[in-house]
Design an enzyme around this catalytic site. Structure first.
Site, PDB file in Angstrom:
ATOM      1  N   CYS A 185      20.087  -0.102  46.904  1.00 40.84           N
ATOM      2  CA  CYS A 185      20.087  -1.110  45.834  1.00 40.84           C
ATOM      3  C   CYS A 185      21.115  -2.185  46.161  1.00 40.84           C
ATOM      4  O   CYS A 185      22.236  -1.875  46.571  1.00 40.84           O
ATOM      5  CB  CYS A 185      20.420  -0.458  44.497  1.00 40.84           C
ATOM      6  SG  CYS A 185      20.364  -1.612  43.118  1.00 40.84           S
ATOM      7  N   CYS A 207      28.120   3.278  40.752  1.00 34.83           N
ATOM      8  CA  CYS A 207      26.829   3.928  41.024  1.00 34.83           C
ATOM      9  C   CYS A 207      26.722   4.407  42.469  1.00 34.83           C
ATOM     10  O   CYS A 207      27.123   3.708  43.397  1.00 34.83           O
ATOM     11  CB  CYS A 207      25.717   2.944  40.704  1.00 34.83           C
ATOM     12  SG  CYS A 207      24.081   3.533  41.154  1.00 34.83           S
ATOM     13  N   CYS A 229      21.619  10.142  39.715  1.00 33.00           N
ATOM     14  CA  CYS A 229      20.528   9.687  40.572  1.00 33.00           C
ATOM     15  C   CYS A 229      21.099   8.948  41.776  1.00 33.00           C
ATOM     16  O   CYS A 229      21.982   8.115  41.632  1.00 33.00           O
ATOM     17  CB  CYS A 229      19.655   8.699  39.792  1.00 33.00           C
ATOM     18  SG  CYS A 229      18.079   9.363  39.389  1.00 33.00           S
ATOM     19  N   CYS A 277      26.461  -2.003  41.622  1.00 35.69           N
ATOM     20  CA  CYS A 277      27.360  -1.701  40.506  1.00 35.69           C
ATOM     21  C   CYS A 277      28.441  -0.749  41.012  1.00 35.69           C
ATOM     22  O   CYS A 277      28.151   0.168  41.790  1.00 35.69           O
ATOM     23  CB  CYS A 277      26.590  -1.055  39.356  1.00 35.69           C
ATOM     24  SG  CYS A 277      25.243  -2.095  38.801  1.00 35.69           S
ATOM     25  N   GLU A 290      14.643   9.609  46.363  1.00 36.75           N
ATOM     26  CA  GLU A 290      14.888  10.711  45.441  1.00 36.75           C
ATOM     27  C   GLU A 290      13.995  10.581  44.207  1.00 36.75           C
ATOM     28  O   GLU A 290      13.853   9.490  43.667  1.00 36.75           O
ATOM     29  CB  GLU A 290      16.353  10.574  45.011  1.00 36.75           C
ATOM     30  CG  GLU A 290      16.999  11.818  44.565  1.00 36.75           C
ATOM     31  CD  GLU A 290      18.476  11.539  44.302  1.00 36.75           C
ATOM     32  OE1 GLU A 290      19.230  11.314  45.258  1.00 36.75           O
ATOM     33  OE2 GLU A 290      18.854  11.520  43.126  1.00 36.75           O
ATOM     34  N   CYS A 324      11.572  10.855  36.997  1.00 33.80           N
ATOM     35  CA  CYS A 324      12.411   9.678  37.235  1.00 33.80           C
ATOM     36  C   CYS A 324      12.081   9.155  38.633  1.00 33.80           C
ATOM     37  O   CYS A 324      12.293   9.866  39.618  1.00 33.80           O
ATOM     38  CB  CYS A 324      13.878  10.088  37.114  1.00 33.80           C
ATOM     39  SG  CYS A 324      15.019   8.751  37.481  1.00 33.80           S
TER      40      CYS A 324
END
Ligand code: SAH
Ligand code: SF4
Length: 354
Positions: free
Chosen positions: A112, A119, A341, A116, A92, A105
């Site tokens: 990832c 997220c 995001c 977290c 993205e 961005c």
């Protein structure tokens, strides 16, 4: 032979490569001019290159490896692009229009691993790191979109805040930033670039020692270890005292300011006591700190987290301001499309899996 993307080569490497293949240095400068200034999408458009050089490039490199999969435009002009990589992974990239310019961005990893708990990107574990060229190409694709619109718009800012932890893909991200900054190429000034990390302290030292003059932001999100560990498990490895030590080193070494990002989560980290704890955590360095308060973008899979209400955000802001801390509340972009995001990608990947 697998062809490499030409956007992965810094100018010096392209010069060296062409010289190794019997070509003059000046041809590399011409190639860069075609790539980053005239922004062609095909080698055959590089009309003033000699045929031998053109053949060499065509045989060894590709120009575009990203394909647009979908895009969504918001009423405020924000556009989210979903790009397909050659191995079919989706990433993205977001274009945001501000008064001061146009900011992109970029994503640095497919998924990832920091995980977290608030997220959307962390929902899908890391599949792989992006290469330097895949990071540069995201900006080229957005610039191509602008060029096609013929409004003279140019990418002026870059935020490394898309999917992934940039400091977990340190070398490729640094290589990409060098190419993006190079004044003979895209020439986006370092002061217009911000890289955000979840706080990998070892890499903050390395980044401070590097020659790259780009802004650093750190996702703090909590003023004490207990709370931070609850929402960011990486805090077990890099607790707040380690991060603050690294920040102090960075500030002393670079003399540049640092931004601390703080997502306000309803009833969890948004109370007056938390603001006061944050004040005392940074009191020795507050002259060089900007605190960026971020309204939370709700994520379907994390219903335990909600956005703080407006009054609570303002009250938190007031406490910081009263203590002389430079502080702002982040403006939101593209709320009507897919919020945070990583959410667009995460939805698309799940739809494809389902
Ligand atoms: N991995 C890096 C950079 C990518 S995330 C980092 O964590 O800093 C970029 C920023 O978006 C981080 O500050 C992150 O905490 C924040 N973020 C993630 N999910 C969010 C959400 N749902 N709402 C608001 N901000 C979010
Ligand atoms: Fe990864 Fe950043 Fe999301 Fe944490 S906030 S899971 S580090 S992308």
């Amino acid at each position: 032979m697998k062809k490499e993307s030409i956007y992965g080569l810094p100018l010096e490497q392209l010069i060296e490569w062409l010289q190794d293949h019997g070509q003059k240095k000046s041809r590399a400068l011409k190639v860069w001019d075609w790539l980053y200034r005239k922004r062609v999408t095909n080698f055959s458009e590089m009309t003033d290159l000699n045929p031998e050089c053109l053949e060499l490039l065509t045989d060894h490199f590709i120009l575009q490896s990203l394909r647009e999969h979908t895009s969504q435009e918001s009423v405020d002009g924000t556009i989210k692009f979903l790009f397909r990589l050659p191995d079919d992974n989706l990433i993205e990239t977001v274009l945001m229009r501000h008064k001061f310019g146009s900011s992109v961005c970029v994503t640095t990893q497919v998924g990832c691993n920091i995980g977290c708990s608030f997220c959307a990107s962390g929902l899908l574990t890391k599949h792989r790191d992006l290469s330097g060229s895949e990071i540069v190409e995201q900006i080229m694709k957005v610039q191509e979109y602008m060029d096609n619109a013929r409004q003279g718009e140019k990418v002026s800012h870059v935020v490394v805040m898309g999917i992934g932890e940039p400091f977990d893909n340190y070398i490729n991200v640094m290589d990409a930033l060098r190419i993006i900054i190079d004044h003979k190429g895209l020439a986006i000034p370092g002061r217009g670039i911000t890289i955000s990390t979840s706080g990998l302290a070892d890499k903050i030292y390395e980044f401070a020692d590097s020659d790259l003059k780009v802004n650093l932001a750190i996702s703090l999100h909590a003023p004490n270890n207990e709370l931070r560990e609850q929402i960011m498990k990486i805090n077990r490895v890099y607790p707040l005292e380690k991060i603050i030590q690294a920040v102090e080193y960075y500030l002393a070494k670079t003399k540049r300011r640092i931004t601390l990002e703080y997502i306000l989560l309803k009833d969890l980290n948004d109370q007056r006591e938390h603001a006061l704890q944050l004040v005392s955590l940074i009191k020795n360095i507050q002259q060089l700190i900007n605190v960026n308060l971020i309204p939370y973008n709700p994520v379907d899979e994390h219903p335990q987290y909600q956005r703080s209400d407006h009054e609570t955000m303002l009250a938190f802001y007031d406490v910081l301001k009263k203590h002389g801390i430079n502080c702002s509340i982040r403006l939101e972009h593209g709320r009507d499309i897919e919020a945070a995001c990583g959410q667009l990608r995460s939805k698309q990947v799940k739809a494809n899996q389902g």
